[in-house]
Design a protein around this motif. Structure first.
Motif, PDB file in Angstrom:
ATOM      1  N   ILE A 188      59.687  92.996 -57.517  1.00  0.00           N
ATOM      2  CA  ILE A 188      58.799  93.670 -58.485  1.00  0.00           C
ATOM      3  C   ILE A 188      59.138  93.221 -59.905  1.00  0.00           C
ATOM      4  O   ILE A 188      58.256  92.902 -60.706  1.00  0.00           O
ATOM      5  N   SER A 189      60.432  93.172 -60.219  1.00  0.00           N
ATOM      6  CA  SER A 189      60.813  92.786 -61.594  1.00  0.00           C
ATOM      7  C   SER A 189      60.480  91.312 -61.865  1.00  0.00           C
ATOM      8  O   SER A 189      60.142  90.941 -62.980  1.00  0.00           O
ATOM      9  N   ILE A 190      60.538  90.465 -60.807  1.00  0.00           N
ATOM     10  CA  ILE A 190      60.155  89.052 -60.963  1.00  0.00           C
ATOM     11  C   ILE A 190      58.666  88.943 -61.292  1.00  0.00           C
ATOM     12  O   ILE A 190      58.248  88.169 -62.162  1.00  0.00           O
ATOM     13  N   PHE A 191      57.839  89.748 -60.615  1.00  0.00           N
ATOM     14  CA  PHE A 191      56.397  89.760 -60.908  1.00  0.00           C
ATOM     15  C   PHE A 191      56.157  90.145 -62.358  1.00  0.00           C
ATOM     16  O   PHE A 191      55.332  89.557 -63.051  1.00  0.00           O
ATOM     17  N   THR A 192      56.903  91.151 -62.795  1.00  0.00           N
ATOM     18  CA  THR A 192      56.753  91.621 -64.182  1.00  0.00           C
ATOM     19  C   THR A 192      57.105  90.509 -65.156  1.00  0.00           C
ATOM     20  O   THR A 192      56.394  90.263 -66.117  1.00  0.00           O
ATOM     21  N   LYS A 237      51.947  92.421 -72.193  1.00  0.00           N
ATOM     22  CA  LYS A 237      52.495  93.741 -71.825  1.00  0.00           C
ATOM     23  C   LYS A 237      51.360  94.729 -71.572  1.00  0.00           C
ATOM     24  O   LYS A 237      51.359  95.494 -70.605  1.00  0.00           O
ATOM     25  N   GLN A 238      50.347  94.661 -72.451  1.00  0.00           N
ATOM     26  CA  GLN A 238      49.178  95.536 -72.283  1.00  0.00           C
ATOM     27  C   GLN A 238      48.404  95.145 -71.021  1.00  0.00           C
ATOM     28  O   GLN A 238      47.903  95.999 -70.285  1.00  0.00           O
ATOM     29  N   LEU A 239      48.338  93.835 -70.778  1.00  0.00           N
ATOM     30  CA  LEU A 239      47.648  93.328 -69.590  1.00  0.00           C
ATOM     31  C   LEU A 239      48.318  93.846 -68.329  1.00  0.00           C
ATOM     32  O   LEU A 239      47.649  94.267 -67.377  1.00  0.00           O
ATOM     33  N   LEU A 240      49.656  93.839 -68.342  1.00  0.00           N
ATOM     34  CA  LEU A 240      50.413  94.334 -67.178  1.00  0.00           C
ATOM     35  C   LEU A 240      50.165  95.829 -66.987  1.00  0.00           C
ATOM     36  O   LEU A 240      49.891  96.291 -65.882  1.00  0.00           O
ATOM     37  N   GLU A 241      50.236  96.571 -68.113  1.00  0.00           N
ATOM     38  CA  GLU A 241      50.032  98.027 -68.008  1.00  0.00           C
ATOM     39  C   GLU A 241      48.628  98.344 -67.502  1.00  0.00           C
ATOM     40  O   GLU A 241      48.444  99.195 -66.624  1.00  0.00           O
ATOM     41  N   TYR A 253      53.416 109.387 -56.869  1.00  0.00           N
ATOM     42  CA  TYR A 253      54.144 109.898 -58.032  1.00  0.00           C
ATOM     43  C   TYR A 253      55.588 109.392 -58.020  1.00  0.00           C
ATOM     44  O   TYR A 253      56.111 108.886 -59.017  1.00  0.00           O
ATOM     45  N   ARG A 254      56.230 109.492 -56.850  1.00  0.00           N
ATOM     46  CA  ARG A 254      57.629 109.060 -56.733  1.00  0.00           C
ATOM     47  C   ARG A 254      57.747 107.550 -56.949  1.00  0.00           C
ATOM     48  O   ARG A 254      58.691 107.067 -57.572  1.00  0.00           O
ATOM     49  N   SER A 255      56.780 106.816 -56.410  1.00  0.00           N
ATOM     50  CA  SER A 255      56.832 105.363 -56.568  1.00  0.00           C
ATOM     51  C   SER A 255      56.706 104.991 -58.038  1.00  0.00           C
ATOM     52  O   SER A 255      57.358 104.074 -58.529  1.00  0.00           O
ATOM     53  N   PHE A 256      55.888 105.737 -58.752  1.00  0.00           N
ATOM     54  CA  PHE A 256      55.697 105.463 -60.174  1.00  0.00           C
ATOM     55  C   PHE A 256      56.949 105.783 -60.959  1.00  0.00           C
ATOM     56  O   PHE A 256      57.332 105.072 -61.887  1.00  0.00           O
ATOM     57  N   GLU A 257      57.570 106.891 -60.572  1.00  0.00           N
ATOM     58  CA  GLU A 257      58.813 107.313 -61.212  1.00  0.00           C
ATOM     59  C   GLU A 257      59.886 106.238 -60.996  1.00  0.00           C
ATOM     60  O   GLU A 257      60.652 105.902 -61.896  1.00  0.00           O
ATOM     61  N   TYR A 258      59.866 105.666 -59.796  1.00  0.00           N
ATOM     62  CA  TYR A 258      60.872 104.661 -59.427  1.00  0.00           C
ATOM     63  C   TYR A 258      60.665 103.346 -60.185  1.00  0.00           C
ATOM     64  O   TYR A 258      61.599 102.723 -60.662  1.00  0.00           O
ATOM     65  N   ILE A 259      59.391 102.963 -60.325  1.00  0.00           N
ATOM     66  CA  ILE A 259      59.066 101.636 -60.872  1.00  0.00           C
ATOM     67  C   ILE A 259      59.217 101.565 -62.391  1.00  0.00           C
ATOM     68  O   ILE A 259      59.470 100.501 -62.949  1.00  0.00           O
ATOM     69  N   GLN A 260      59.067 102.702 -63.083  1.00  0.00           N
ATOM     70  CA  GLN A 260      58.858 102.640 -64.541  1.00  0.00           C
ATOM     71  C   GLN A 260      59.980 101.905 -65.289  1.00  0.00           C
ATOM     72  O   GLN A 260      59.718 101.163 -66.223  1.00  0.00           O
ATOM     73  N   ASP A 261      61.218 102.082 -64.853  1.00  0.00           N
ATOM     74  CA  ASP A 261      62.315 101.435 -65.582  1.00  0.00           C
ATOM     75  C   ASP A 261      62.364  99.935 -65.329  1.00  0.00           C
ATOM     76  O   ASP A 261      62.786  99.163 -66.185  1.00  0.00           O
ATOM     77  N   TYR A 262      61.920  99.523 -64.133  1.00  0.00           N
ATOM     78  CA  TYR A 262      61.990  98.098 -63.786  1.00  0.00           C
ATOM     79  C   TYR A 262      60.891  97.287 -64.465  1.00  0.00           C
ATOM     80  O   TYR A 262      61.021  96.089 -64.624  1.00  0.00           O
ATOM     81  N   SER A 274      59.345  98.555 -67.375  1.00  0.00           N
ATOM     82  CA  SER A 274      59.305  99.015 -68.767  1.00  0.00           C
ATOM     83  C   SER A 274      57.944  99.611 -69.159  1.00  0.00           C
ATOM     84  O   SER A 274      57.262  99.132 -70.062  1.00  0.00           O
ATOM     85  N   ILE A 275      57.549 100.663 -68.410  1.00  0.00           N
ATOM     86  CA  ILE A 275      56.314 101.388 -68.763  1.00  0.00           C
ATOM     87  C   ILE A 275      56.606 102.886 -68.723  1.00  0.00           C
ATOM     88  O   ILE A 275      57.581 103.325 -68.110  1.00  0.00           O
ATOM     89  N   TYR A 276      55.726 103.675 -69.358  1.00  0.00           N
ATOM     90  CA  TYR A 276      55.867 105.137 -69.331  1.00  0.00           C
ATOM     91  C   TYR A 276      55.119 105.663 -68.105  1.00  0.00           C
ATOM     92  O   TYR A 276      53.938 105.956 -68.156  1.00  0.00           O
ATOM     93  N   GLY A 277      55.864 105.770 -67.001  1.00  0.00           N
ATOM     94  CA  GLY A 277      55.236 106.117 -65.719  1.00  0.00           C
ATOM     95  C   GLY A 277      54.507 107.443 -65.733  1.00  0.00           C
ATOM     96  O   GLY A 277      53.343 107.532 -65.340  1.00  0.00           O
ATOM     97  N   LEU A 278      55.183 108.499 -66.214  1.00  0.00           N
ATOM     98  CA  LEU A 278      54.593 109.842 -66.166  1.00  0.00           C
ATOM     99  C   LEU A 278      53.335 109.910 -67.019  1.00  0.00           C
ATOM    100  O   LEU A 278      52.315 110.494 -66.622  1.00  0.00           O
ATOM    101  N   LYS A 279      53.394 109.274 -68.194  1.00  0.00           N
ATOM    102  CA  LYS A 279      52.241 109.278 -69.108  1.00  0.00           C
ATOM    103  C   LYS A 279      51.036 108.608 -68.435  1.00  0.00           C
ATOM    104  O   LYS A 279      49.928 109.149 -68.423  1.00  0.00           O
ATOM    105  N   ILE A 280      51.280 107.411 -67.842  1.00  0.00           N
ATOM    106  CA  ILE A 280      50.190 106.677 -67.177  1.00  0.00           C
ATOM    107  C   ILE A 280      49.647 107.496 -66.021  1.00  0.00           C
ATOM    108  O   ILE A 280      48.432 107.613 -65.840  1.00  0.00           O
ATOM    109  N   TRP A 281      50.546 108.083 -65.227  1.00  0.00           N
ATOM    110  CA  TRP A 281      50.133 108.883 -64.061  1.00  0.00           C
ATOM    111  C   TRP A 281      49.205 110.013 -64.483  1.00  0.00           C
ATOM    112  O   TRP A 281      48.126 110.205 -63.939  1.00  0.00           O
ATOM    113  N   GLN A 282      49.633 110.772 -65.512  1.00  0.00           N
ATOM    114  CA  GLN A 282      48.826 111.933 -65.934  1.00  0.00           C
ATOM    115  C   GLN A 282      47.499 111.501 -66.559  1.00  0.00           C
ATOM    116  O   GLN A 282      46.454 112.096 -66.291  1.00  0.00           O
TER     117      GLN A 282
END
Length: 1159
Positions: A680-684, A703-707, A752-761, A763-771
């Motif tokens: 996943i981090s390689i894709f990023t 970065k915006q394109l990825l988000e 939700y959990r997957s998003f929480e897990y991925i956000q640090d790898y 570098s996105i605000y997972g909870l914000k995007i989810w909501q």
């Protein structure tokens, strides 16, 4: 002579303005073609049945009176017609203005030609304009663009659809009433040609020449334009392509223009063989698939089939031997050139020295690459051949076999060429920007070296074994001065002088025996080197960049590139760093924007921004589409990670025995998770390697394109899960609602959990995007569901929740609901239907009236909150509001149309009103009077009861939703809840104070405070559904007595049980008490409060009169009807939170006291 495009040259500015407008019109037509309302296509049976009578083609104009009278005969058709007008007039107007601009374009062009002939422009005639280079280009473009417009309209907007839209616009707009409109001319120009863009569709006879002749254009003008295009190189492109085998590529733009313009003079195509042979020999000797405008491709073998002269001339090109020769030649070129390009792209190969020494070689390689790519892309494209045509199929197969076509190799070649071109262009730009500084630096170094040598020969400066020589000293000083005097601005003279200086330095070394001194030799060699560098630097010309730009044109692949999308995505999936090479390809594709924007820019047209935005937006959308594979691959890996985390990996406890450490280690599973996370981090990294790029006029931030890509994939997956997970079977023995909600909750929790897990790898605000995305998705679905209750629908392009970059998918409906939120809402209404369930308010639970089993309770709403969040509950509440409004409107319509128009019923109301007047009194013989009135109106109570129960049921659900929202808000965000409550109280206090004293402040009309706070209060559940006004109403006669009779008509079906309240006597004749009460309260709330007063007075009189009759007849028990009426009043006070005195004004308190003693 005055410059043709000068601002004060009216002749040049006029034609430039027309051509500029032509490019803008085509962009607008292409933009609008994506927004053709599906309803005008009348593709499916539902649309045909619903709208068939109100959408007409041009047959309408034969007898408009007949069509209009057909509509007027049916009120429901009129209503549908009006609703259709409200929803579509905006988009119809936009389409009409585009169609009108096409007609205006050709009218303006004809007027310009007339003005030229009549001498309006002094000293300018058609002939003189065609002699001018810019004039010649613009006149040819003006005719060509008109042809392209007509073809684009026919390809993108079908003839029947155009006709239906024009007729609808005519009917709905003011155009029919104003006589000065040119609608007739527009209809004549754009009436259906019979052409269809569907594969396998037959071409209409005389198409497109008859279409092009609908508005006559001067034959002289057409003849002269075709003549110029035949004979001249109007854009001087041949200079950029010196090789004769590149001739057809050099003239490709002109060939496309000639192809279009020939349709205006079909005699050349049909009969003039010599001219056609000349045209084919010059423009199409080695190619037969051409791009006419922004990647719209045409196969001449098909296009020229109906024309004898054209067909005969083209046969030489389509000869098997010629096809084989061309295909083999380009295949061999690719094999020869690809290794060369690879060599150039090796790290460190392309240096400034290499570029300066080999400019011609590099440019030749670039030319050959681009010509080969162009030919192969166009001639192997799927879209260029109609496979239903046997001859075309054979040609395609031959081309593919002879050139050994492999899409992956061709794509790789395109990728490498684009990268090579990009690197070369960037380095050349840098060299060009540094050119003067470097030249001056070399000059300074050379001059200083000579000055130092002069000093050496003066004998002053110590240098080993150099004797004093005044001649050499003077000579070197002179050379130093000569070098210093070189002028950068006069590059030709400076170049000549530099060559002479180099020769002089070589000679001085030979004739003065200076070779013996190594240091002097070194000085001389360095100076010669600097002078050489000066010559090379002065040769860095902007013309090279222009040639690279012309040669690198990829506009022909604007649409064809899409066929490589899957190959691009696969290569990114295998190697994410491939994105950097793709960046060069996208930038190469962006060069296509120059074609439509050049004239718009020259004319300083205000259309520049909108046209740039459209084409840049199209390209950025394509970039997003290609790069979407990265988020897709990330989510696939994520799903595997979550699966491992949930099912395989055991959570490590806080305290752990040493001997159990191995069991909890689970090295295999943890290694798999680490491996997937690394992927996943390689894709990023892959997408972030693509630097911020300007595509057209839109800046693309990786970065915006990825988000955005992650958001898009999240929305796609969650929307699909919600659509599939919330489909209910109404015939199921037990409701599927709770099990499906539980499953859905687990699915959403996984996301939700997957998003929480991925956000640090990544570098996105997972909870914000989810909501943000979940709220947008649910709100959009609620909006679409509510559309079915609205006359003026909110279209996708008007919706604040829909987005072009991160679209929310739409799924075909599986039942009467449009979306999952509608299905959920209707399933809740189905299982809590008052006809088959009984609601117990004390327990907040619904029971089945037959089996007495619990159906559901208030935990249902906690489950929905857990699954869809606050947004889901809020959306459900909003949808219920719309349903209540619809139910109340239908109900009141029914009362006005049936009840109040029934003479017998109205007479019964009058008679009863007369009997009960005054309401403060007692009705004699009450039982008989009320029973007679109920019997006379008996037939209408079934429909009445249905409507009241439905409204009451929905109000109960709204109360439950508000409770759940209020509870969760206070629990999860107590500060927000407290702040909202206090702000609300303060606002209400201020408004109350204002009404008592108008001098005090009150929010003005433009102040949105009240609307804003309402949205917050509703989201927090701080609202009372029972106090809401759902509809605006007019005065209704007999309304209080109508409701009173309805209520007492229900009492015989109910009985009073102390610990349950009012319940149904028979399951077969089901009436649920809470929905009945709440439905009546809601209905009364929609009218003036005096109606409620009169209604309560009638109930009070009913209770008093019946109690009086019991007392006089010495009946000890309180009658069941009286108990029911008292129970209604008790519940009325309870639900409305009003003081008891409101009901005690109509019923003495001792009756209530006695009622409470009933066992």
């Amino acid at each position: 002579m005055l410059d043709f495009l000068a601002e004060n040259n009216h002749c040049g500015q006029a034609i430039l303005g027309i051509v500029s407008r032509g490019n803008a019109i085509i962009a607008e037509l292409l933009r609008l073609s994506e927004f053709v309302p599906n309803v005008f296509k009348l593709k499916d049976k539902v649309d045909q049945q619903k709208y068939g009578d109100i959408i007409c083609d041009f047959s309408y104009f034969k007898g408009p009176e007949y069509y209009e009278s057909k509509l007027e005969a049916k009120p429901e058709l009129q209503d549908l017609d009006e609703e259709f007008r409200e929803n579509n007039i905006e988009i119809l107007t936009r389409f009409y203005l585009a169609f009108e601009s096409v007609h205006k374009y050709i009218v303006d062009l004809n007027r310009y030609l007339d003005d030229l002939n009549e001498g309006v422009y002094i000293q300018q005639t058609l002939e003189t304009v065609l002699l001018n280079e810019d004039g010649k280009q613009l006149l040819c473009e003006s005719l060509y663009l008109y042809g392209v417009m007509l073809l684009v309209i026919d390809q993108k907007i079908e003839g029947e659809v155009r006709e239906r839209m024009l007729v609808s616009y005519y009917r709905y707009s003011a155009a029919r009433s104003s006589g000065d409109t040119n609608l007739d001319d527009i209809c004549k120009l754009l009436r259906s040609t019979g052409y269809s863009s569907q594969p396998g569709a037959k071409r209409p006879p005389n198409y497109p020449e008859s279409y092009f002749q609908r508005v006559p254009v001067s034959e002289t003008f057409i003849s002269m334009v075709v003549g110029r295009l035949r004979s001249d190189d109007i854009y001087n492109q041949v200079s950029s392509y010196p090789l004769p085998e590149h001739r057809s590529t050099a003239l490709a733009t002109q060939a496309a223009m000639l192809f279009i313009c020939l349709y205006f003079d079909q005699s050349i195509l049909n009969t003039q063989q010599a001219k056609m042979r000349e045209i084919v020999d010059k423009y199409f000797p080695d190619n037969w698939v051409i791009s006419i405008y922004m990647g719209i491709t045409v196969n001449l073998a098909e296009a020229w089939e109906p024309y004898k002269a054209a067909r005969t001339a083209l046969n030489y090109t389509l000869d098997q031997a010629n096809i084989k020769e061309q295909a083999s030649r380009y295949a061999a070129n690719v094999e020869r050139l690809h290794p060369q390009v690879h060599q150039f792209l090796k790290e460190g190969y392309l240096t400034e020295e290499v570029i300066l020494d080999h400019i011609p070689k590099l440019l030749n390689c670039l030319r050959d690459c681009n010509v080969a790519i162009r030919w192969l892309l166009l001639h192997t494209a799927e879209t260029a051949y109609d496979l239903n045509n046997k001859r075309l199929r054979q040609i395609k197969e031959q081309v593919i076999n002879d050139c050994r076509h492999n899409p992956k190799i061709l794509f790789q070649f395109l990728l490498d060429t684009a990268q090579f071109e990009f690197v070369l262009k960037e380095m050349f730009k840098q060299m060009l920007s540094e050119k003067q500084a470097k030249w001056e630096n070399y000059k300074k170094e050379g001059s200083e070296r000579m000055a130092e040598l002069a000093e050496v020969f003066s004998g002053v400066k110590p240098l080993t074994r150099v004797e004093k020589n005044e001649n050499l000293q003077a000579w070197f000083r002179e050379i130093s001065k000569q070098i210093s005097s070189l002028n950068y601005e006069d590059s030709t003279a400076a170049g000549r002088k530099t060559v002479q200086l180099i020769q002089a330095l070589e000679e001085v070394q030979e004739f003065h025996q200076l070779e013996s001194n190594l240091q002097v030799c070194q000085f001389l060699a360095d100076t010669r080197k600097f002078l050489h560098q000066m010559i090379r630097t002065i040769n860095i010309k902007e013309e090279v960049l222009i040639t690279i730009h012309i040669v690198g044109d990829l506009s022909y692949a604007w649409q064809l590139i899409d066929s490589f999308t899957s190959i691009m995505q696969e290569s990114i999936r295998v190697n994410p760093s491939m994105v950097t090479k793709l960046r060069a390809t996208f930038l190469k594709l962006a060069s296509a924007l120059d074609l439509p924007l050049l004239r718009i820019n020259q004319a300083n047209s205000p259309d520049l921004l909108s046209v740039s935005e459209f084409y840049s937006g199209e390209l950025v959308s394509y970039v997003r589409k290609v790069l979407q594979i990265i988020p897709e691959s990330m989510f696939t890996s994520l799903a595997k990670i979550i699966n491992l985390q949930i099912h395989n990996i055991i959570e490590v406890p806080t305290r752990l025995d040493k001997d159990k450490l191995r069991d909890y280690a689970q090295l295999g599973a943890r290694y798999e998770v680490a491996k997937l996370t690394h992927a996943i981090s390689i894709f990023t990294e892959g997408i972030l390697m693509m630097k911020t790029t300007l595509v057209g006029i839109i800046k693309v931030d990786p970065k915006q394109l990825l988000e955005d890509g992650i958001r898009k994939e999240l929305v796609r997956r969650v929307a699909l899960a919600l659509h599939r997970g919330l489909i209910f079977n109404p015939k199921a023995k037990h409701s599927e609602l709770m099990p499906k909600l539980k499953d859905m909750k687990a699915t959403m929790d996984g996301f939700y959990r997957s998003f929480e897990y991925i956000q640090d790898y990544v570098s996105i605000y997972g909870l914000k995007i989810w909501q943000e995305e979940l709220s947008r998705m649910i709100n959009y679905n609620v909006e679409q569901e509510c559309n079915s209750f609205l006359r003026t629908k909110i279209q996708d392009w008007q919706s604040v929740y829909q987005s072009t970059h991160i679209p929310i998918p739409k799924f075909p409906p599986v039942d009467e609901s449009v979306t999952f939120i509608g299905r959920l809402c209707r399933e809740i209404l189905r299982i809590t239907d008052p006809k088959v369930t009984c609601y117990i308010p004390q327990l907040n639970t619904w029971y089945d009236t037959r089996t007495h089993q619990e159906i559901t309770n208030n935990l249902l709403f906690s489950e929905i909150q857990g699954t869809l969040g606050t947004f889901g509950l809020n959306g459900l509440d909003k949808l219920l509001c719309f349903m209540i409004v619809k139910e109340l409107q239908t109900f009141l319509g029914m009362i006005q149309k049936t009840v109040l128009k029934d003479r017998t019923t109205v007479d019964a109301f009058k008679a009863l009103l007369h009997t009960v007047s005054p309401v403060k009194g007692i009705v004699a013989n009450a039982n008989k009077v009320y029973s007679a009135a109920v019997t006379k109106t008996q037939k209408m109570w079934t429909a009445y009861l249905d409507a009241i129960l439905k409204v009451g049921q929905m109000q109960i659900l709204r109360e439950q939703i508000a409770n759940e929202l209020r509870y969760s808000c206070k629990f999860d965000s107590k500060h927000l809840a407290a702040a909202l409550e206090n702000l609300n109280k303060a606002l209400l206090a201020d408004i109350e104070a204002h009404y008592q004293d108008p001098s005090l402040p009150y929010p003005k009309e433009d102040n949105t405070l009240l609307y804003d706070i309402t949205a917050y209060l509703e989201a927090a559940g701080m609202q009372s559904p029972l106090n809401k006004i759902y509809i605006t109403t007019k005065r209704l006669p007999y309304f209080p007595i109508l409701n009173f009779l309805f209520l007492i008509a229900q009492f015989p079906k109910l009985q009073y049980i102390k610990n349950q309240g009012m319940v149904c006597k028979k399951a077969a004749d089901q009436v649920d008490w809470p929905p009945l009460v709440l439905g009546l309260l809601t209905l009364l709330k929609q009218f003036h409060s005096r109606y409620t007063e009169q209604f309560l007075a009638l109930i009070g009189q009913f209770i008093r009169s019946n109690m009086e009759q019991c007392t006089s007849q010495k009946i000890p028990e309180m009658p069941a009807d009286v108990i029911g009426a008292l129970m209604f009043l008790e519940d009325y006070v309870h639900y409305t939170n009003l003081p008891r005195r409101v009901v005690e004004a109509h019923v003495p308190s001792f009756i209530f006291d006695e009622f409470r003693t009933i066992p």
